[in-house]
Design an enzyme around this catalytic site. Structure first.
Site, PDB file in Angstrom:
ATOM      1  N   ASN A   1       0.847  -1.195   0.000  1.00  0.00           N
ATOM      2  CA  ASN A   1       0.000   0.000   0.000  1.00  0.00           C
ATOM      3  C   ASN A   1       0.885   1.248   0.000  1.00  0.00           C
ATOM      4  OD1 ASN A   1       0.448   0.917   2.824  1.00  0.00           O
ATOM      5  ND2 ASN A   1      -0.465  -1.082   3.284  1.00  0.00           N
TER       6      ASN A   1
ATOM      7  N   LYS B   1       8.963 -17.754  -9.079  1.00  0.00           N
ATOM      8  CA  LYS B   1       8.389 -16.620  -9.801  1.00  0.00           C
ATOM      9  C   LYS B   1       7.289 -17.087 -10.762  1.00  0.00           C
ATOM     10  CE  LYS B   1       9.482 -12.810 -12.818  1.00  0.00           C
ATOM     11  NZ  LYS B   1      10.361 -12.358 -13.887  1.00  0.00           N
TER      12      LYS B   1
ATOM     13  N   PRO C   1      -3.800 -11.285  10.777  1.00  0.00           N
ATOM     14  CA  PRO C   1      -4.198 -11.022  12.169  1.00  0.00           C
ATOM     15  C   PRO C   1      -4.310  -9.523  12.399  1.00  0.00           C
ATOM     16  CG  PRO C   1      -1.877 -11.641  12.036  1.00  0.00           C
ATOM     17  CD  PRO C   1      -2.456 -11.851  10.665  1.00  0.00           C
ATOM     18  N   ASP C   2      -5.245  -9.117  13.233  1.00  0.00           N
ATOM     19  CA  ASP C   2      -5.377  -7.692  13.572  1.00  0.00           C
ATOM     20  C   ASP C   2      -4.483  -7.402  14.780  1.00  0.00           C
ATOM     21  OD1 ASP C   2      -6.212  -5.181  14.632  1.00  0.00           O
ATOM     22  OD2 ASP C   2      -8.041  -5.348  13.418  1.00  0.00           O
ATOM     23  N   ILE C   3      -3.404  -6.709  14.530  1.00  0.00           N
ATOM     24  CA  ILE C   3      -2.399  -6.484  15.582  1.00  0.00           C
ATOM     25  C   ILE C   3      -2.976  -5.596  16.686  1.00  0.00           C
ATOM     26  CG2 ILE C   3      -0.069  -5.621  16.060  1.00  0.00           C
ATOM     27  CD1 ILE C   3       0.494  -6.176  13.021  1.00  0.00           C
TER      28      ILE C   3
ATOM     29  N   PHE D   1      -4.893   3.890  14.642  1.00  0.00           N
ATOM     30  CA  PHE D   1      -5.128   4.913  13.626  1.00  0.00           C
ATOM     31  C   PHE D   1      -6.299   4.469  12.755  1.00  0.00           C
ATOM     32  CE2 PHE D   1      -1.991   8.381  13.170  1.00  0.00           C
ATOM     33  CZ  PHE D   1      -1.272   8.142  14.330  1.00  0.00           C
TER      34      PHE D   1
ATOM     35  N   LYS E   1     -14.550   2.197  15.083  1.00  0.00           N
ATOM     36  CA  LYS E   1     -13.292   1.440  15.188  1.00  0.00           C
ATOM     37  C   LYS E   1     -12.792   1.394  16.636  1.00  0.00           C
ATOM     38  CE  LYS E   1     -11.328   1.408  11.203  1.00  0.00           C
ATOM     39  NZ  LYS E   1     -10.647   1.865   9.981  1.00  0.00           N
TER      40      LYS E   1
ATOM     41  N   LYS F   1     -12.364  -2.365  18.084  1.00  0.00           N
ATOM     42  CA  LYS F   1     -11.014  -2.896  18.368  1.00  0.00           C
ATOM     43  C   LYS F   1     -10.639  -2.760  19.846  1.00  0.00           C
ATOM     44  CE  LYS F   1      -9.324  -2.343  13.691  1.00  0.00           C
ATOM     45  NZ  LYS F   1      -8.117  -2.591  12.905  1.00  0.00           N
TER      46      LYS F   1
HETATM   47  N1  CTP Z   1      -4.372  -2.654  12.239  1.00  0.00           N
HETATM   48  C1  CTP Z   1      -3.602  -3.646  12.781  1.00  0.00           C
HETATM   49  N2  CTP Z   1      -3.565  -4.883  12.204  1.00  0.00           N
HETATM   50  C2  CTP Z   1      -4.285  -5.132  11.100  1.00  0.00           C
HETATM   51  C3  CTP Z   1      -5.092  -4.126  10.551  1.00  0.00           C
HETATM   52  C4  CTP Z   1      -5.102  -2.900  11.140  1.00  0.00           C
HETATM   53  O1  CTP Z   1      -2.945  -3.419  13.794  1.00  0.00           O
HETATM   54  N3  CTP Z   1      -4.234  -6.347  10.547  1.00  0.00           N
HETATM   55  C5  CTP Z   1      -4.418  -1.361  12.917  1.00  0.00           C
HETATM   56  C6  CTP Z   1      -3.786  -0.226  12.153  1.00  0.00           C
HETATM   57  O2  CTP Z   1      -2.420  -0.085  12.462  1.00  0.00           O
HETATM   58  C7  CTP Z   1      -4.605   0.956  12.637  1.00  0.00           C
HETATM   59  C8  CTP Z   1      -5.982   0.382  12.886  1.00  0.00           C
HETATM   60  O3  CTP Z   1      -5.760  -1.010  13.053  1.00  0.00           O
HETATM   61  O4  CTP Z   1      -4.116   1.445  13.853  1.00  0.00           O
HETATM   62  C9  CTP Z   1      -6.994   0.625  11.841  1.00  0.00           C
HETATM   63  O5  CTP Z   1      -6.660   0.001  10.691  1.00  0.00           O
HETATM   64  P1  CTP Z   1      -7.657  -0.110   9.418  1.00  0.00           P
HETATM   65  O6  CTP Z   1      -6.967  -0.947   8.417  1.00  0.00           O
HETATM   66  O7  CTP Z   1      -8.079   1.244   9.007  1.00  0.00           O
HETATM   67  O8  CTP Z   1      -8.895  -0.818  10.075  1.00  0.00           O
HETATM   68  P2  CTP Z   1      -9.685  -2.076   9.651  1.00  0.00           P
HETATM   69  O9  CTP Z   1      -9.945  -2.856  10.865  1.00  0.00           O
HETATM   70  O10 CTP Z   1      -9.003  -2.770   8.540  1.00  0.00           O
HETATM   71  O11 CTP Z   1     -11.073  -1.462   9.191  1.00  0.00           O
HETATM   72  P3  CTP Z   1     -11.599  -1.117   7.742  1.00  0.00           P
HETATM   73  O12 CTP Z   1     -10.879  -2.012   6.791  1.00  0.00           O
HETATM   74  O13 CTP Z   1     -13.038  -1.384   7.879  1.00  0.00           O
HETATM   75  O14 CTP Z   1     -11.300   0.328   7.542  1.00  0.00           O
END
Ligand code: CTP
Length: 408
Positions: A210, A288, A305-307, A326, A340, A344
């Protein structure tokens, strides 16, 4: 980074005296100059030579006359010291200090010094609980002294209860707080920050990525360090250089970032500023991918995983006191950020509008909203380093002061 300060370490006579040798090592590691003073009791447990060798300074004892030229020099040092620590502080030493006696070098120093005094008591739990000791501690506390401990646990005589000297690590941490300049509200705190994008491999040469530059996360790390924090920065792939004085852990993928973040705990504050890829390629190729044959490859995605959520869900004790996320949004910024915050279980969400026309994602400037359960603060558009300093000031004010172990 801590500036060099002069600390007078009065070592009292108790079995915990040997742990003060470890304290000398930790204080020196923090950049302090340590001048050990051993009471006659302390010399029953450790030698002036071992304290002097670890401190790299002369160790003072009552073996010198108080009128001795050297000793007078030491009294001058007591006046000029930045901090006096008494560790271990025995019941006897506390009693003499509380009553203003000056019958040996240690108590004379305590009367002469203008520096703050930190007592780390260590004694039999019954002695600690005795009304006489309670009175002495209360008096010293009222006179402005600081205390750390004693801690719960088994003491040398085998009894259980409050009486163990606090860990040298904890005492060194308290020293950092006591010596912190007032403009360093995060002194002695560990701040963990994630930054940048993550790269999710498709094959050995291609990635899902990204547009995050990592600038905001790196600026936050620098701002946290400026406020006195010890900072760990877990960064995805960016071309930004290391921030001086900040411990950097460089990673590529979301899974690596997750692992590094949990390895860096415990922390007082976690700021998850990375733009973590929500998905990784489940069927990434070890070789490749080539054109031709069956047409373009079909990528199968798996959720990462959502950190942030994993940190926020940690049990008390392991969870940082302040978990900050963020929210990069392209519409309904405030409403999405509030949702959010709840989803979270974060304490704070910092929201920004990353619609392409704002130029914020990957750009030099940002405009932010700081959102908590009970408040909302708008930070107008400004360069990311300045915004980072404002954010850190705000977050530092939210960190509640931990129990400092004070008694009295
Ligand atoms: N984040 C994280 N791990 C992930 C995804 C997100 O720690 N796998 C954290 C980001 O660092 C940020 C926050 O979660 O602090 C919000 O991330 P965002 O990608 O905007 O949120 P999502 O849960 O993916 O929500 P959406 O896709 O609906 O915007």
């Amino acid at each position: 980074m801590t500036a060099e300060r002069h600390i007078l370490l009065i070592i009292g006579g108790g079995i915990a005296a040997y742990r003060s040798l470890e304290l000398i090592r930790l204080l020196r590691r923090d950049g302090h100059v340590v001048h050990p003073v051993l009471t006659s009791g302390a010399r029953q447990f450790i030698t002036p030579l071992s304290a002097a060798a670890l401190a790299g300074q002369k160790a003072f004892t009552d073996l010198f006359s108080l009128t001795d030229e050297t000793e007078m020099g030491h009294i001058r040092l007591a006046r000029q010291a930045d901090l006096v620590i008494v560790a271990p502080a025995t019941a006897n030493l506390l009693a003499r200090a509380a009553n203003g006696l000056a019958d040996d070098l240690a108590t004379t120093i305590l009367l002469v010094t203008a520096a703050p005094i930190l007592f780390a008591p260590a004694m039999n739990p019954r002695m600690w609980e005795h009304p006489a000791t309670r009175r002495n501690v209360a008096q010293l506390f009222a006179d402005g002294a600081h205390f750390i401990g004693p801690a719960e646990g088994e003491v040398a005589c085998g009894e259980q209860g409050e009486g163990r000297m606090s860990e040298p690590q904890a005492i060194a941490g308290r020293v950092r707080e006591l010596l912190a300049p007032v403009d360093q509200p995060l002194a002695g705190r560990h701040v963990l920050i994630t930054a940048g994008p993550t790269h999710e491999p498709i094959d050995p040469v291609r990635v899902l990525a990204n547009r995050s530059s990592g600038r905001m996360g790196f600026a936050l790390a620098e701002a946290a360090r400026e406020l006195g924090a010890r900072v760990t920065l877990v960064a995805g792939p960016t071309c930004l250089p290391d921030v001086p004085g900040v411990h950097a852990m460089r990673v590529q993928t979301a899974q690596e970032m997750m692992h590094a973040v949990h390895e860096a705990l415990p922390a007082d504050m976690a700021i998850l500023a990375a733009a973590v890829a929500d998905w990784r390629v489940k069927n990434a190729s070890a070789t490749k991918l080539k054109k031709g044959g069956n047409g373009p490859p079909v990528l199968e995605l798996a959720e990462n995983p959502d950190i942030l959520a994993s940190i926020a869900a940690l049990p008390e004790g392991r969870r940082p006191a302040l978990v900050v996320g963020f929210a990069a949004e392209t519409g309904d910024v405030l409403a999405n950020a509030r949702a959010k915050l709840k989803r979270k279980r974060a304490d704070v969400i910092i929201a920004n509008d990353v619609s392409p026309q704002t130029g914020i994602l990957g750009g030099e400037e940002t405009e932010l909203h700081i959102i908590t359960d009970s408040a909302e603060e708008h930070l107008p558009r400004q360069p990311k380093p300045r915004a980072a300093r404002a954010v850190l000031q705000y977050l530092a004010s939210l960190l509640v002061k931990p129990d400092s172990g004070s008694n009295g």
